[in-house]
Scaffold this motif. Sequence first.
Motif, PDB file in Angstrom:
ATOM      1  N   GLU A  61       0.574  -4.410  -1.901  1.00 47.36           N
ATOM      2  CA  GLU A  61       0.184  -5.190  -0.727  1.00 47.36           C
ATOM      3  C   GLU A  61       1.251  -5.114   0.360  1.00 47.36           C
ATOM      4  O   GLU A  61       0.948  -4.970   1.548  1.00 47.36           O
ATOM      5  CB  GLU A  61      -0.053  -6.644  -1.114  1.00 47.36           C
ATOM      6  N   VAL A  62       2.520  -5.208  -0.050  1.00 50.46           N
ATOM      7  CA  VAL A  62       3.623  -5.181   0.915  1.00 50.46           C
ATOM      8  C   VAL A  62       3.647  -3.862   1.686  1.00 50.46           C
ATOM      9  O   VAL A  62       3.924  -3.841   2.889  1.00 50.46           O
ATOM     10  CB  VAL A  62       4.972  -5.418   0.198  1.00 50.46           C
ATOM     11  N   VAL A  63       3.352  -2.764   1.006  1.00 46.60           N
ATOM     12  CA  VAL A  63       3.355  -1.451   1.654  1.00 46.60           C
ATOM     13  C   VAL A  63       2.454  -1.447   2.876  1.00 46.60           C
ATOM     14  O   VAL A  63       2.787  -0.865   3.920  1.00 46.60           O
ATOM     15  CB  VAL A  63       2.925  -0.356   0.654  1.00 46.60           C
ATOM     16  N   GLY A  64       1.308  -2.104   2.785  1.00 45.58           N
ATOM     17  CA  GLY A  64       0.354  -2.102   3.880  1.00 45.58           C
ATOM     18  C   GLY A  64       0.631  -3.132   4.963  1.00 45.58           C
ATOM     19  O   GLY A  64      -0.071  -3.157   5.981  1.00 45.58           O
ATOM     20  N   GLU A 104       4.638   8.984   4.382  1.00 46.33           N
ATOM     21  CA  GLU A 104       4.552   7.985   5.450  1.00 46.33           C
ATOM     22  C   GLU A 104       5.093   6.636   4.995  1.00 46.33           C
ATOM     23  O   GLU A 104       5.394   5.770   5.810  1.00 46.33           O
ATOM     24  CB  GLU A 104       3.104   7.834   5.899  1.00 46.33           C
ATOM     25  N   ALA A 105       5.179   6.457   3.682  1.00 44.74           N
ATOM     26  CA  ALA A 105       5.747   5.237   3.111  1.00 44.74           C
ATOM     27  C   ALA A 105       6.456   5.601   1.817  1.00 44.74           C
ATOM     28  O   ALA A 105       6.088   6.560   1.132  1.00 44.74           O
ATOM     29  CB  ALA A 105       4.661   4.196   2.848  1.00 44.74           C
ATOM     30  N   VAL A 106       7.481   4.838   1.505  1.00 45.29           N
ATOM     31  CA  VAL A 106       8.227   5.012   0.259  1.00 45.29           C
ATOM     32  C   VAL A 106       8.358   3.666  -0.430  1.00 45.29           C
ATOM     33  O   VAL A 106       8.696   2.664   0.221  1.00 45.29           O
ATOM     34  CB  VAL A 106       9.639   5.592   0.516  1.00 45.29           C
ATOM     35  N   VAL A 107       8.066   3.631  -1.724  1.00 45.84           N
ATOM     36  CA  VAL A 107       8.436   2.490  -2.545  1.00 45.84           C
ATOM     37  C   VAL A 107       9.626   2.946  -3.379  1.00 45.84           C
ATOM     38  O   VAL A 107       9.483   3.759  -4.291  1.00 45.84           O
ATOM     39  CB  VAL A 107       7.289   2.008  -3.451  1.00 45.84           C
ATOM     40  N   ARG A 142       7.629  10.464  10.673  1.00 45.03           N
ATOM     41  CA  ARG A 142       6.435  10.087   9.912  1.00 45.03           C
ATOM     42  C   ARG A 142       6.576   8.739   9.210  1.00 45.03           C
ATOM     43  O   ARG A 142       5.573   8.067   8.946  1.00 45.03           O
ATOM     44  CB  ARG A 142       6.113  11.151   8.856  1.00 45.03           C
ATOM     45  N   MET A 143       7.803   8.325   8.912  1.00 42.36           N
ATOM     46  CA  MET A 143       8.005   7.153   8.071  1.00 42.36           C
ATOM     47  C   MET A 143       7.560   5.867   8.755  1.00 42.36           C
ATOM     48  O   MET A 143       8.064   5.490   9.804  1.00 42.36           O
ATOM     49  CB  MET A 143       9.487   7.056   7.680  1.00 42.36           C
ATOM     50  N   ARG A 144       6.627   5.167   8.110  1.00 41.83           N
ATOM     51  CA  ARG A 144       6.093   3.911   8.659  1.00 41.83           C
ATOM     52  C   ARG A 144       6.596   2.683   7.899  1.00 41.83           C
ATOM     53  O   ARG A 144       6.634   1.580   8.441  1.00 41.83           O
ATOM     54  CB  ARG A 144       4.567   3.958   8.629  1.00 41.83           C
ATOM     55  N   HIS A 145       6.974   2.864   6.638  1.00 42.69           N
ATOM     56  CA  HIS A 145       7.436   1.709   5.858  1.00 42.69           C
ATOM     57  C   HIS A 145       8.211   2.184   4.627  1.00 42.69           C
ATOM     58  O   HIS A 145       7.711   2.992   3.855  1.00 42.69           O
ATOM     59  CB  HIS A 145       6.246   0.857   5.405  1.00 42.69           C
ATOM     60  N   MET A 157      -2.053   5.748   3.532  1.00 42.22           N
ATOM     61  CA  MET A 157      -0.846   6.518   3.820  1.00 42.22           C
ATOM     62  C   MET A 157      -0.482   7.402   2.632  1.00 42.22           C
ATOM     63  O   MET A 157      -0.941   7.180   1.513  1.00 42.22           O
ATOM     64  CB  MET A 157       0.326   5.566   4.122  1.00 42.22           C
ATOM     65  N   ASP A 158       0.354   8.367   2.894  1.00 40.42           N
ATOM     66  CA  ASP A 158       0.953   9.178   1.839  1.00 40.42           C
ATOM     67  C   ASP A 158       2.185   8.412   1.357  1.00 40.42           C
ATOM     68  O   ASP A 158       3.151   8.254   2.095  1.00 40.42           O
ATOM     69  CB  ASP A 158       1.345  10.544   2.388  1.00 40.42           C
ATOM     70  N   VAL A 159       2.136   7.912   0.121  1.00 41.13           N
ATOM     71  CA  VAL A 159       3.193   7.058  -0.415  1.00 41.13           C
ATOM     72  C   VAL A 159       3.957   7.786  -1.516  1.00 41.13           C
ATOM     73  O   VAL A 159       3.358   8.297  -2.469  1.00 41.13           O
ATOM     74  CB  VAL A 159       2.627   5.743  -0.983  1.00 41.13           C
ATOM     75  N   LEU A 160       5.273   7.817  -1.378  1.00 40.70           N
ATOM     76  CA  LEU A 160       6.133   8.365  -2.423  1.00 40.70           C
ATOM     77  C   LEU A 160       6.785   7.210  -3.167  1.00 40.70           C
ATOM     78  O   LEU A 160       7.366   6.302  -2.558  1.00 40.70           O
ATOM     79  CB  LEU A 160       7.217   9.261  -1.820  1.00 40.70           C
ATOM     80  N   VAL A 161       6.708   7.239  -4.487  1.00 44.20           N
ATOM     81  CA  VAL A 161       7.339   6.227  -5.335  1.00 44.20           C
ATOM     82  C   VAL A 161       8.551   6.859  -6.004  1.00 44.20           C
ATOM     83  O   VAL A 161       8.413   7.833  -6.756  1.00 44.20           O
ATOM     84  CB  VAL A 161       6.365   5.707  -6.414  1.00 44.20           C
ATOM     85  N   THR A 162       9.753   6.353  -5.722  1.00 45.35           N
ATOM     86  CA  THR A 162      10.927   6.829  -6.458  1.00 45.35           C
ATOM     87  C   THR A 162      11.030   6.041  -7.762  1.00 45.35           C
ATOM     88  O   THR A 162      10.570   4.908  -7.850  1.00 45.35           O
ATOM     89  CB  THR A 162      12.219   6.667  -5.642  1.00 45.35           C
TER      90      THR A 162
END
Length: 248
Positions: A174-177, A58-61, A90-93, A1-6
């Motif tokens: 791991e949690v992201v997936g 698609e995901a944000v941490v 788009r947001m999955r997690h 996924m495309d993951v954005l980390v704040t």
Amino acid sequence: MDVLVTGGTGRLGQRLTAPLQAAGHTVRQMSRRGTGPGGVRGDLATGFDLTSALGGAEAVVHAASDPRGDPWQVDVAGTRRLVEAVDRSRMRHLVYVSIVGVDRIPYGYYRAKFAAEQVLLASGLPVTLVRVTQFHDFVDTLLDTARRGPVLPVPMGWQVQPVDVGEVAAHLAEVVGRPPAGGVVEYGGPEALSAADLARAWAGVRAPGAHVVVTPVPGKLGAAFRDGAALPTGGERGRRTYGEHLRG
């Protein structure tokens, strides 16, 4: 996924890129200045550039926080701005990094983190709220700051369960997936220790000769830490002990 980390330049945010990429994700790190490789600009305190930063994610941490400034503006209002800027199609997690005990410890910063959790739970987004215990190096900083020459005062009876920041980063990857939990999960270190035990271990390696003095802390805050409010009640555990951290 495309993951954005704040909070991409923070103590935890910096450690998230490697395990996320190892899991096959594309990673972008958001900060106010957007510096570094993979850095994008976005300001939770003002909302500036948030929509563009979140574009395609698609995901944000969500690891951004402001414990030394105004957490109600960054952690709470900023989380609300983040929710509003997310592309829901788009947001999955969305994985939020919180702290064990935010619901039980009467401390202003913890109250703000708990309020941010409520914003996410009410958002309708696919969320997992990961409450973690204190990082090993954060404990180091607290003890170093508390030392007064040869004397190291620590709160009597306080219990904590510190964790390695690298292990937290790997766990979050791991949690992201995984499927969103839709609520709170916890992650802590391998062993619960008293503040005095931590201080003696730290002094033995970092400040030989320092004398640990145990001091009672009255009030509801002290009672909460003595009653184990900062200890996880469930969830997974890291493996690296505080002693191993000090020797490492």
